[in-house]
Design a protein around this motif. Sequence first.
Motif, PDB file in Angstrom:
ATOM      1  N   GLN A  82       0.837  -1.182   0.000  1.00  0.00           N
ATOM      2  CA  GLN A  82       0.000   0.000   0.000  1.00  0.00           C
ATOM      3  C   GLN A  82       0.881   1.243   0.000  1.00  0.00           C
ATOM      4  O   GLN A  82       2.110   1.162  -0.073  1.00  0.00           O
ATOM      5  N   ALA A  83       0.249   2.394   0.100  1.00  0.00           N
ATOM      6  CA  ALA A  83       0.982   3.654  -0.004  1.00  0.00           C
ATOM      7  C   ALA A  83       2.029   3.801   1.098  1.00  0.00           C
ATOM      8  O   ALA A  83       2.915   4.637   0.992  1.00  0.00           O
ATOM      9  N   SER A  84       1.953   2.984   2.160  1.00  0.00           N
ATOM     10  CA  SER A  84       2.932   3.076   3.237  1.00  0.00           C
ATOM     11  C   SER A  84       4.260   2.419   2.883  1.00  0.00           C
ATOM     12  O   SER A  84       5.238   2.563   3.619  1.00  0.00           O
ATOM     13  N   ASP A  85       4.311   1.682   1.806  1.00  0.00           N
ATOM     14  CA  ASP A  85       5.554   1.028   1.385  1.00  0.00           C
ATOM     15  C   ASP A  85       6.572   2.108   1.007  1.00  0.00           C
ATOM     16  O   ASP A  85       6.336   2.887   0.081  1.00  0.00           O
ATOM     17  N   PRO A  86       7.722   2.171   1.676  1.00  0.00           N
ATOM     18  CA  PRO A  86       8.678   3.244   1.396  1.00  0.00           C
ATOM     19  C   PRO A  86       9.301   3.173   0.016  1.00  0.00           C
ATOM     20  O   PRO A  86       9.894   4.140  -0.446  1.00  0.00           O
ATOM     21  N   ASN A  87       9.183   2.034  -0.668  1.00  0.00           N
ATOM     22  CA  ASN A  87       9.740   1.918  -2.013  1.00  0.00           C
ATOM     23  C   ASN A  87       8.813   2.443  -3.091  1.00  0.00           C
ATOM     24  O   ASN A  87       9.229   2.628  -4.230  1.00  0.00           O
ATOM     25  N   VAL A  88       7.548   2.650  -2.773  1.00  0.00           N
ATOM     26  CA  VAL A  88       6.568   3.089  -3.758  1.00  0.00           C
ATOM     27  C   VAL A  88       6.537   4.615  -3.755  1.00  0.00           C
ATOM     28  O   VAL A  88       6.126   5.244  -2.787  1.00  0.00           O
ATOM     29  N   VAL A  89       6.972   5.196  -4.868  1.00  0.00           N
ATOM     30  CA  VAL A  89       7.022   6.658  -4.956  1.00  0.00           C
ATOM     31  C   VAL A  89       5.860   7.236  -5.753  1.00  0.00           C
ATOM     32  O   VAL A  89       5.647   8.446  -5.731  1.00  0.00           O
ATOM     33  N   ALA A  90       5.105   6.389  -6.457  1.00  0.00           N
ATOM     34  CA  ALA A  90       3.918   6.856  -7.175  1.00  0.00           C
ATOM     35  C   ALA A  90       2.987   5.675  -7.371  1.00  0.00           C
ATOM     36  O   ALA A  90       3.426   4.525  -7.527  1.00  0.00           O
ATOM     37  N   THR A  91       1.683   5.948  -7.371  1.00  0.00           N
ATOM     38  CA  THR A  91       0.672   4.899  -7.511  1.00  0.00           C
ATOM     39  C   THR A  91      -0.401   5.338  -8.496  1.00  0.00           C
ATOM     40  O   THR A  91      -0.419   6.473  -8.971  1.00  0.00           O
ATOM     41  N   ASP A  92      -1.293   4.397  -8.806  1.00  0.00           N
ATOM     42  CA  ASP A  92      -2.494   4.661  -9.610  1.00  0.00           C
ATOM     43  C   ASP A  92      -2.170   5.185 -11.004  1.00  0.00           C
ATOM     44  O   ASP A  92      -2.849   6.076 -11.516  1.00  0.00           O
ATOM     45  N   LEU A  93      -1.135   4.620 -11.619  1.00  0.00           N
ATOM     46  CA  LEU A  93      -0.765   4.980 -12.982  1.00  0.00           C
ATOM     47  C   LEU A  93      -1.303   3.938 -13.957  1.00  0.00           C
ATOM     48  O   LEU A  93      -1.683   2.831 -13.567  1.00  0.00           O
ATOM     49  N   ASN A  94      -1.319   4.297 -15.234  1.00  0.00           N
ATOM     50  CA  ASN A  94      -1.897   3.447 -16.265  1.00  0.00           C
ATOM     51  C   ASN A  94      -0.792   2.933 -17.188  1.00  0.00           C
ATOM     52  O   ASN A  94      -0.416   3.580 -18.155  1.00  0.00           O
ATOM     53  N   VAL A  95      -0.258   1.777 -16.849  1.00  0.00           N
ATOM     54  CA  VAL A  95       0.810   1.108 -17.606  1.00  0.00           C
ATOM     55  C   VAL A  95       1.985   2.067 -17.851  1.00  0.00           C
ATOM     56  O   VAL A  95       2.274   2.441 -18.997  1.00  0.00           O
TER      57      VAL A  95
ATOM     58  N   ASN B 284       1.138  -3.996 -14.332  1.00  0.00           N
ATOM     59  CA  ASN B 284       0.069  -4.914 -13.954  1.00  0.00           C
ATOM     60  C   ASN B 284      -1.272  -4.593 -14.598  1.00  0.00           C
ATOM     61  O   ASN B 284      -2.186  -5.412 -14.557  1.00  0.00           O
ATOM     62  N   ARG B 285      -1.402  -3.408 -15.204  1.00  0.00           N
ATOM     63  CA  ARG B 285      -2.654  -3.021 -15.850  1.00  0.00           C
ATOM     64  C   ARG B 285      -2.557  -3.109 -17.373  1.00  0.00           C
ATOM     65  O   ARG B 285      -3.332  -2.487 -18.092  1.00  0.00           O
ATOM     66  N   ASP B 286      -1.610  -3.924 -17.858  1.00  0.00           N
ATOM     67  CA  ASP B 286      -1.395  -4.001 -19.298  1.00  0.00           C
ATOM     68  C   ASP B 286      -2.255  -5.042 -19.989  1.00  0.00           C
ATOM     69  O   ASP B 286      -2.084  -5.315 -21.179  1.00  0.00           O
ATOM     70  N   GLY B 287      -3.221  -5.633 -19.266  1.00  0.00           N
ATOM     71  CA  GLY B 287      -4.080  -6.645 -19.852  1.00  0.00           C
ATOM     72  C   GLY B 287      -3.598  -8.059 -19.637  1.00  0.00           C
ATOM     73  O   GLY B 287      -4.343  -9.021 -19.847  1.00  0.00           O
ATOM     74  N   LEU B 288      -2.345  -8.205 -19.193  1.00  0.00           N
ATOM     75  CA  LEU B 288      -1.778  -9.522 -18.927  1.00  0.00           C
ATOM     76  C   LEU B 288      -1.521  -9.747 -17.436  1.00  0.00           C
ATOM     77  O   LEU B 288      -1.364 -10.884 -17.006  1.00  0.00           O
ATOM     78  N   GLY B 289      -1.459  -8.668 -16.678  1.00  0.00           N
ATOM     79  CA  GLY B 289      -1.184  -8.778 -15.256  1.00  0.00           C
ATOM     80  C   GLY B 289      -2.456  -8.849 -14.435  1.00  0.00           C
ATOM     81  O   GLY B 289      -3.581  -8.823 -14.957  1.00  0.00           O
ATOM     82  N   THR B 290      -2.262  -8.932 -13.118  1.00  0.00           N
ATOM     83  CA  THR B 290      -3.376  -8.938 -12.163  1.00  0.00           C
ATOM     84  C   THR B 290      -3.225  -7.717 -11.266  1.00  0.00           C
ATOM     85  O   THR B 290      -2.447  -7.739 -10.302  1.00  0.00           O
ATOM     86  N   PRO B 291      -3.909  -6.633 -11.590  1.00  0.00           N
ATOM     87  CA  PRO B 291      -3.716  -5.402 -10.812  1.00  0.00           C
ATOM     88  C   PRO B 291      -4.147  -5.584  -9.356  1.00  0.00           C
ATOM     89  O   PRO B 291      -5.119  -6.275  -9.059  1.00  0.00           O
ATOM     90  N   LYS B 292      -3.382  -4.960  -8.465  1.00  0.00           N
ATOM     91  CA  LYS B 292      -3.738  -4.878  -7.055  1.00  0.00           C
ATOM     92  C   LYS B 292      -4.075  -3.427  -6.737  1.00  0.00           C
ATOM     93  O   LYS B 292      -4.046  -2.559  -7.615  1.00  0.00           O
ATOM     94  N   ASP B 293      -4.390  -3.183  -5.487  1.00  0.00           N
ATOM     95  CA  ASP B 293      -4.730  -1.822  -5.083  1.00  0.00           C
ATOM     96  C   ASP B 293      -3.614  -0.859  -5.462  1.00  0.00           C
ATOM     97  O   ASP B 293      -2.435  -1.125  -5.210  1.00  0.00           O
ATOM     98  N   HIS B 294      -3.987   0.248  -6.073  1.00  0.00           N
ATOM     99  CA  HIS B 294      -3.087   1.356  -6.406  1.00  0.00           C
ATOM    100  C   HIS B 294      -2.123   1.049  -7.547  1.00  0.00           C
ATOM    101  O   HIS B 294      -1.190   1.823  -7.786  1.00  0.00           O
ATOM    102  N   ASP B 295      -2.301  -0.077  -8.256  1.00  0.00           N
ATOM    103  CA  ASP B 295      -1.499  -0.283  -9.467  1.00  0.00           C
ATOM    104  C   ASP B 295      -1.973   0.673 -10.560  1.00  0.00           C
ATOM    105  O   ASP B 295      -3.122   1.112 -10.558  1.00  0.00           O
ATOM    106  N   ASP B 296      -1.052   0.990 -11.484  1.00  0.00           N
ATOM    107  CA  ASP B 296       0.344   0.630 -11.498  1.00  0.00           C
ATOM    108  C   ASP B 296       1.168   1.599 -10.654  1.00  0.00           C
ATOM    109  O   ASP B 296       0.758   2.711 -10.364  1.00  0.00           O
ATOM    110  N   LYS B 297       2.410   1.167 -10.328  1.00  0.00           N
ATOM    111  CA  LYS B 297       3.241   1.913  -9.411  1.00  0.00           C
ATOM    112  C   LYS B 297       4.593   2.239 -10.041  1.00  0.00           C
ATOM    113  O   LYS B 297       5.011   1.639 -11.025  1.00  0.00           O
ATOM    114  N   VAL B 298       5.270   3.206  -9.414  1.00  0.00           N
ATOM    115  CA  VAL B 298       6.678   3.462  -9.664  1.00  0.00           C
ATOM    116  C   VAL B 298       7.409   3.214  -8.356  1.00  0.00           C
ATOM    117  O   VAL B 298       6.995   3.696  -7.296  1.00  0.00           O
TER     118      VAL B 298
END
Length: 387
Positions: free
Chosen positions: A70-83, A359-373
């Motif tokens: 989730q957004a608390s992960d210190p490695n995730v610098v951006a969320t909710d992007l589209n591929v 994960n939102r490219d049609g082949l992955g399984t998106p989770k909450d707040h995907d895609d991420k950087v």
Amino acid sequence: MRRTTASRGARVLAALALVGVLTACGNDGYTPSGPWKPLPEGAPPEVSPPTDSAPAPAPGQPADPGSGQQASDPNVVATDLNVPTGLVVLPDGTAIVGERETGRLVQVFPDRSPARELMTVPGIDTAGDGGLLGLALSPTYAEDGLIYAYVSTATDNRVVRFPIGGTPNPVLTGIPRGETHNGGGLLFADDGTLFIGTGDAGNPASAQDPSSMAGKVLHVDVFGQPVNGVLVHAQGLADVTSLCLGGNQALYATDDSASGDDELDAIAFGRDYGWPTAASGTVDPVVTFPSAVGGPGGCTVSGTTIFLGMRDGQKISIVTLDAHGAVVDQPEEFLAGTYGRLRSVALDQQGGLWITTSNRDGLGTPKDHDDKVLRIVPPTSGGDSPL
């Protein structure tokens, strides 16, 4: 050799049966959504000019696999992007990420500040695996602020350049466009020339056709003119998804095959890399990956270590080379199964490894707040990140 005519031919036919009618330059099934029409852009947004005065903070450590990231992960610098596919690190330690599906460019910050929307690249056609693919900074970015992008339009793949908020101007057009294998690798060499990685656009034979720009590594100057009058730098490649430059100016390409193994190739001028037909003189890959655990989408180099983003493998593959460019050992795995499909990768000046998920490219399984950087210290740069 990496491929044989008989075995490769059988696998190509099987792949074509799975994906349906593909296309390259001709009228063999691909239906564009309309002509490419650049859309007018408004005034450029207020974006700070590049600077070297704001070093990026040290990345954190990875979350445990399966923890949800989730957004608390210190490695995730951006969320909710589209591929997010295009990725470049700016001189100030921030990054620009391009969304394949929307053409949107966003600025992402290492301190996890909210991502800032910069612009939308107009005229993108996202049919199949096309869209906004590679990004590269002008070799004189500090002076001109230009960004180069590899994009799919309704009629071709092309390289364009633009300042943030500006209308794209063509650099190289007419690269064959298909439903699959549209390429997208972009890389500026230290001499300021541009390497462009293309795909066969679903027509394997075009990769070894010297008159076609498909399935090639092309070499041009900043205006799109062939370097020393020769446009094709190397041929016989299925789908060059990324390019990276190592020590001694060694050029590497990730080749995502339609069938058989995926590859990391060391690219040399005038050579053939054996797709679809291997023959005497074709070049063997540096390392291969079974397609089920491969799907390379990005590469970056630190010293003699190459980091590869793997979509199907859902990991970073780490390839270590010796001084002669030979693989030292079997590739190591990093972040395997932690964030899903991983694609573009880049290193910043502080040793942080930037990674986009796919994960939102049609082949992955998106989770909450995907895609991420993500931004994280890789194992070989002195961090404590686990392998």
